[in-house]
Design an enzyme around this catalytic site. Sequence first.
Site, PDB file in Angstrom:
ATOM      1  N   LYS A  87       0.964  -1.564   0.336  1.00 30.62           N
ATOM      2  CA  LYS A  87       0.581  -0.095  -0.248  1.00 30.62           C
ATOM      3  C   LYS A  87       1.157   1.482   0.271  1.00 30.62           C
ATOM      4  O   LYS A  87       1.706   1.604   0.667  1.00 30.62           O
ATOM      5  CB  LYS A  87      -0.788  -0.113   1.250  1.00 30.62           C
ATOM      6  CG  LYS A  87      -1.770   0.637   1.088  1.00 30.62           C
ATOM      7  CD  LYS A  87      -3.196   0.138   2.321  1.00 30.62           C
ATOM      8  CE  LYS A  87      -4.694   1.481   2.190  1.00 30.62           C
ATOM      9  NZ  LYS A  87      -5.141   0.776   4.066  1.00 30.62           N
TER      10      LYS A  87
HETATM   11  C1  E4P Z   1      -8.080   2.328   3.198  1.00 34.92           C
HETATM   12  O1  E4P Z   1      -7.856   1.779   3.278  1.00 34.92           O
HETATM   13  C2  E4P Z   1      -8.014   2.559   4.597  1.00 34.92           C
HETATM   14  O2  E4P Z   1      -7.661   1.918   5.265  1.00 34.92           O
HETATM   15  C3  E4P Z   1      -9.512   3.362   5.555  1.00 34.92           C
HETATM   16  O3  E4P Z   1     -10.631   2.832   4.457  1.00 34.92           O
HETATM   17  C4  E4P Z   1      -9.663   4.876   5.516  1.00 34.92           C
HETATM   18  O4  E4P Z   1     -10.895   4.592   6.338  1.00 34.92           O
HETATM   19  P1  E4P Z   1     -10.771   5.985   6.902  1.00 34.92           P
HETATM   20  O5  E4P Z   1     -11.608   7.457   6.608  1.00 34.92           O
HETATM   21  O6  E4P Z   1     -12.270   5.477   8.628  1.00 34.92           O
HETATM   22  O7  E4P Z   1      -9.913   6.365   8.480  1.00 34.92           O
END
Ligand code: E4P
Length: 217
Positions: A87
Site C-alpha cells: 500500500k
Molecule cells: C483504506 O484502505 C483505509 O484504511 C480506510 O478505509 C480509511 O478509512 P477511514 O476514513 O475510516 O479512516
Amino acid sequence: MKFFIDTANLEQIKEAQALGILDGVTTNPSLMAKEGITGQDNILQHYVDICNIVDGDVSAEVISTDFAGMIKEGEALAALHPQIVIKLPMIADGVKACKYFSDKGIKTNVTLVFSAGQALLAAKAGATYVSPFLGRLDDISTDGLNLISEIRLIYDNYAFETQILAASIRHTMHVIDCAKLGSDVMTGPLSSITGLLRHPLTDSGLAKFLEDYAKGN
Ligand code: E4P
C-alpha cells in the site's frame, strides 16, 4: 464485488472470514496503532497473522515517503507472504514506487486518493487497486460516491485493469451504493458488512415460521 475488511483486529477478521464472504483485508498505520501493534517485528508478524486467517489480498502500508525507502520497505513486506499487497500513498514517489512494483508483478494499492486525476495516475502506474476514500470526502461535504462514478467512467473508457477499492466506507448504504456504481471492491468496518444481514421482516418472518412449526411438532 470483493469484500475486504478494514481493520487490524484479528477477532473481527476471523468473524468476517467465518461468514465465508471475505475476500481480503486492508490495514493502515492508524488501524495497527489502534490494536496496539508497535515495533517493526510485531508489525511484520501481525501482517503474517492476518494472512494466515484470510485467503485473499492483505494490504500493508509503507511508512517511508521517499522512493528508495518505499522500495526497501515494500520489498520486505512483499517477501513476508504471497498475499501481501504493497500500500503506497498517492504522492509523486508513491506513483514511482507503484510503477516499480507493478513492473515486477508485485501487487499494489494506491491509497489516500481523493480525486479522479489521482486515480488516473494510479492506473497509469499499473496499480492493482486504487483506494478512493469516500467517507472522508463525505466528512467535508463533498460527494464521495461521485468520485467512485468518475473513476469507473475513466477506467472503463480506457479499459484500465486497476480495481476500484472503495475505502473509508462507513456504513451499509455506502456498500450498496458502491455496488450500484460498479466499484470492484469495498473495504469497511465489520459493521458495514454484518449490517447487510439485517432486515426486520427477515427476523419476524423467521420467528413466525418457527412458531408455526412448533405448533405441529
Ligand atoms: C483504506 O484502505 C483505509 O484504511 C480506510 O478505509 C480509511 O478509512 P477511514 O476514513 O475510516 O479512516
